[in-house]
Design a protein around this motif. Structure first.
Motif, PDB file in Angstrom:
ATOM      1  N   PHE A  52      -5.201   5.910  -1.695  1.00 31.01           N
ATOM      2  CA  PHE A  52      -4.077   4.997  -1.597  1.00 31.01           C
ATOM      3  C   PHE A  52      -4.005   4.122  -2.834  1.00 31.01           C
ATOM      4  CE2 PHE A  52      -7.332   2.490   0.735  1.00 31.01           C
ATOM      5  CZ  PHE A  52      -7.191   1.247   0.156  1.00 31.01           C
TER       6      PHE A  52
ATOM      7  N   ASP B 191      -6.451  -4.907   0.548  1.00 30.00           N
ATOM      8  CA  ASP B 191      -5.215  -4.134   0.427  1.00 30.00           C
ATOM      9  C   ASP B 191      -4.256  -4.743  -0.599  1.00 30.00           C
ATOM     10  OD1 ASP B 191      -4.445  -6.393   1.778  1.00 30.00           O
ATOM     11  OD2 ASP B 191      -3.765  -5.363   3.593  1.00 30.00           O
TER      12      ASP B 191
ATOM     13  N   GLN C 191      -4.457   3.810   8.663  1.00 29.37           N
ATOM     14  CA  GLN C 191      -3.916   4.983   7.958  1.00 29.37           C
ATOM     15  C   GLN C 191      -4.373   5.044   6.503  1.00 29.37           C
ATOM     16  OE1 GLN C 191      -0.212   6.511  10.402  1.00 29.37           O
ATOM     17  NE2 GLN C 191       0.386   5.179   8.726  1.00 29.37           N
ATOM     18  N   GLN C 192      -4.565   3.868   5.892  1.00 26.86           N
ATOM     19  CA  GLN C 192      -5.004   3.867   4.498  1.00 26.86           C
ATOM     20  C   GLN C 192      -6.331   4.561   4.299  1.00 26.86           C
ATOM     21  OE1 GLN C 192      -4.868  -0.295   3.729  1.00 26.86           O
ATOM     22  NE2 GLN C 192      -2.695  -0.106   4.096  1.00 26.86           N
TER      23      GLN C 192
ATOM     24  N   ALA D 150      -1.440  -0.017   9.247  1.00 30.35           N
ATOM     25  CA  ALA D 150      -1.601   0.213   7.798  1.00 30.35           C
ATOM     26  C   ALA D 150      -3.079   0.363   7.444  1.00 30.35           C
ATOM     27  CB  ALA D 150      -0.978  -0.943   7.014  1.00 30.35           C
ATOM     28  N   ASP D 151      -3.925  -0.515   7.981  1.00 28.52           N
ATOM     29  CA  ASP D 151      -5.373  -0.437   7.709  1.00 28.52           C
ATOM     30  C   ASP D 151      -5.917   0.940   8.061  1.00 28.52           C
ATOM     31  OD1 ASP D 151      -5.727  -3.013   6.806  1.00 28.52           O
ATOM     32  OD2 ASP D 151      -6.371  -3.831   8.737  1.00 28.52           O
TER      33      ASP D 151
ATOM     34  N   ILE E  18       0.823  -1.208   0.000  1.00 27.69           N
ATOM     35  CA  ILE E  18       0.000   0.000   0.000  1.00 27.69           C
ATOM     36  C   ILE E  18       0.851   1.250   0.000  1.00 27.69           C
ATOM     37  CG2 ILE E  18      -1.547   1.381   1.413  1.00 27.69           C
ATOM     38  CD1 ILE E  18      -3.096  -0.754   0.311  1.00 27.69           C
ATOM     39  N   GLN E  19       0.404   2.223  -0.778  1.00 24.90           N
ATOM     40  CA  GLN E  19       1.086   3.499  -0.784  1.00 24.90           C
ATOM     41  C   GLN E  19       0.020   4.571  -0.609  1.00 24.90           C
ATOM     42  OE1 GLN E  19       3.117   4.055  -4.431  1.00 24.90           O
ATOM     43  NE2 GLN E  19       3.611   6.171  -3.982  1.00 24.90           N
ATOM     44  N   ILE E  20       0.174   5.383   0.435  1.00 25.99           N
ATOM     45  CA  ILE E  20      -0.807   6.441   0.664  1.00 25.99           C
ATOM     46  C   ILE E  20      -0.409   7.637  -0.182  1.00 25.99           C
ATOM     47  CG2 ILE E  20      -1.819   7.994   2.359  1.00 25.99           C
ATOM     48  CD1 ILE E  20      -1.141   5.721   4.428  1.00 25.99           C
TER      49      ILE E  20
ATOM     50  N   ASP F 126      -6.209   2.143  -7.623  1.00 27.32           N
ATOM     51  CA  ASP F 126      -6.177   3.177  -6.598  1.00 27.32           C
ATOM     52  C   ASP F 126      -7.488   3.110  -5.831  1.00 27.32           C
ATOM     53  OD1 ASP F 126      -3.742   4.061  -7.485  1.00 27.32           O
ATOM     54  OD2 ASP F 126      -4.373   6.117  -7.879  1.00 27.32           O
TER      55      ASP F 126
END
Lengths: 439, 181
Positions: free
Chosen positions: A420, A191, A65-66, A62-63, A27-29, A410
């Protein structure tokens, strides 16, 4: 004042650093919100021998913040690393301006190979424990356990059911030459992790869609050299060819009660919308127009279908009641050059769609139009955005776009504030389909 | 070199120039260059086959009509303008030869494969590819082909001839391919 300015920057840096360290993280925010809720997720302690493949604390971080609502405190800034309630001092967290705290520990279940994960969740301001339980599973279920904890935290804080244990379907294609390409239908966690190939072919695969109970899928496969609709049970892999009409057979979408498939057939000349009963195989024609009618989507109550038609010359979105006269069609979009792939959010008022504003502006973007006020919000700013699919809690939309010339997936929050990306290792990724709740 | 061969050569070159001019009038700069290139190679191929035919044949002569027909049947990819489902006017004559060929050879079977560029939604492009293939199908039938000789399939944007996001790539991908079966 100064502190306020540096804080978001620090957050960005810590996010960037954590990504460079964990290279395999998918994942990339790409865009966050201004005032996320501060939460401390203390690294879960592992009280067994060896190394665990998954880090529960990282999965939950991660969850949260995504989806953008949360900002996680970096463990290096924590004053203490409690594992359970009796080690928690609220003051340690209130001085760090945290609103919530999650702690936990992971142990091997006595006398078995199973893993026990104990977690506890606290409200720092009210100084109370909000939740706590022990979840048990195999090592391969650690990611499920992490996502389950994220669901609990998300719902307690936001009041909305979490969608972290949902999955996605999507298509991957690898172009070798005009004659040789490989196509895969894959399923993964929301994700992008734990991807599994459900079908692989040298001929195109299109339009994956979930049954409402999440146990079956439908899609279009060209494996016979012609586009035909198939269903497949996820658990058994058992497949069934649903259609074999001349010309286009496409766009299968399950009715909300799971008994019917809406689809597009051009057996009578031009593509029209049909509904097939999966038990009786009875086929009902919904639209009857010489133009292109395609991309059916059910209303929540299953009584009407939204679809795209170019009957006025350009693609626009329409709605029709099932069983109504084919003349009794309501047009929903007017103010765009190309509006397509429409579907209602759970509120039944906001229509998610792909929009190209004018002939001169060649960008296709994901937008939401309120059909009562006609207000339009465009959520994305890239050029090739398509195939929007809404999370079952209505909080995010996943869509396909291009990055460096390659197809990627995305996701964007329903207010457009958080984005994300799920990068893939190879091939063009497209046509995401977000599952219903699976548990 | 016999005068006949010279005549054939000049006819072939003349035809190539005519079709080149037709290409020029039909579309944008990007397409012109590549079309001109492919037509050039087609005409040189047919020069050699025409020469062989004239050497082996008893009359020693291929009519201009036969040569034009051969050239036309060699063109199996037809390009379309953006968001347009009608084939280009410049392809009308070529398609007429395909229709006559099907009419003269009832056992011949063709598949028309319609394609779109990647802009716009996938389902719409699937439909657009079919509409393009149908525009050629209808023309072939009107001009003597039988419906049962032709199968139509659309691949939409799923099977591009080229990958990329430039106008020249899109021009190559908006096409109908005639595939012998």
């Amino acid at each position: 004042m100064n502190l306020n300015r540096t804080l978001p920057l620090l957050f960005v840096i810590s996010v960037l650093m954590s990504f460079s360290v964990r290279a395999e993280l998918s994942i990339q925010i790409t865009q966050g919100i201004d005032n996320p809720i501060p939460i401390a997720v203390v690294p879960f302690s592992w009280e067994g021998s060896g190394v665990l493949d998954e880090d529960i604390g990282e999965i939950v971080t991660a969850d949260l913040q995504q989806v953008g609502e949360f900002r996680a405190l970096s463990p290096s800034n924590m004053l203490a690393l409690p594992r359970e309630e009796r080690e928690v001092y609220y003051r340690d967290w209130s001085v760090l301006a945290q609103d919530y705290l999650l702690v936990g520990k992971v142990q091997r279940s006595p006398g078995s190979e199973l893993i026990q994960v104990q977690y506890e969740f606290f409200d720092i301001n009210r100084e109370i424990k909000l939740a706590g339980e022990v979840l048990t599973g195999t090592t391969s279920q650690l990611r499920d356990i992490g996502h389950e904890i994220s669901n609990v935290v998300f719902e307690l804080v936001t009041g909305t059911r979490g969608a972290f244990t949902t999955q996605i379907l999507y298509i991957v294609s690898e172009f070798v030459s005009p004659e040789v390409s490989y196509f895969r239908l894959e399923k993964a966690d929301y994700d992008g992790r734990r991807a599994q190939v459900l079908l692989e072919s040298r001929e195109p695969i299109m339009s994956p869609s979930w049954s409402p109970n999440g146990q079956d899928i439908a899609y279009v496969s060209f494996e016979t050299d012609l586009p035909r609709i198939y269903t497949q049970n996820i658990a058994t892999g058992q497949r069934r060819q649903i259609t074999n009409f001349p010309n286009i057979n496409s766009s299968p979408v399950w009715s909300p009660d799971g008994t019917k498939l809406a689809m597009v057939l051009s057996k009578d000349g031009s593509p029209d919308i049909y509904v097939q009963d999966l038990l009786s195989n009875e086929l009902i024609r919904i639209t009857d127009h010489p133009a292109i009618d395609t991309e059916p989507a059910w209303s929540r109550d299953g009584r009407s279908l939204v679809f795209m038609s170019d009957r006025t010359g350009q693609p626009q979105i329409y709605q029709m009641e099932i069983g109504a006269s084919t003349y009794d069609v309501e047009r929903l979009t007017y103010d765009c050059f190309h509006c397509a792939k429409g579907q209602f959010l759970p509120d039944g008022v906001n229509l998610v769609h792909v929009r190209r504003e004018t002939r001169q502006s060649p960008e296709y973007q994901i937008s939401i139009m309120n059909v009562e006020t006609l207000r339009v919000i465009t959520l994305t700013s890239t050029k090739f955005d398509e195939s929007p699919s809404v999370a079952p809690n209505g909080s995010m939309i996943m869509y396909a776009t291009k990055f460096n010339g390659r197809g990627v997936l995305d996701a964007v929050s329903i207010d457009g504030r958080v984005k994300f990306r799920l990068p893939s290792s190879r091939g063009d990724v497209r046509e995401p389909a977000w599952s219903p709740y699976l548990n | 070199m016999t005068p006949i061969k010279n005549l054939i050569k000049s006819v072939v070159i003349g035809l190539a120039l005519v079709s080149l001019a037709a290409c020029k009038s039909s579309s944008d700069a990007e397409t012109e260059v590549t079309d001109a290139g492919s037509m050039g190679s087609t005409s040189s191929e047919s020069t050699s086959s025409a020469a062989q035919a004239s050497g082996a044949g008893t009359s020693g002569r291929l009519s201009a009509e036969q040569i034009q027909a051969e050239n036309a049947l060699r063109q199996t990819v037809f390009y379309f303008d953006f968001d347009i489902a009608e084939f280009r006017g410049a392809d009308r004559e070529t398609l007429m030869y395909h229709a006559r060929d099907l009419s003269a050879n009832p056992s011949k079977r063709l598949r028309l494969e319609g394609h779109a560029d990647e802009r716009g939604t996938r389902e719409y492009n699937l439909a657009l590819g079919e509409r393009r293939a149908n525009s050629i199908l209808n023309y072939l039938i009107v001009n003597g082909a039988s419906r049962s000789q032709i199968e139509v399939v659309s691949y939409g944007e799923e099977r591009p001839a080229m990958t990329g996001q430039s106008e020249s790539v899109y021009n190559r991908n908006r096409r109908v391919e005639v595939v012998a079966r």
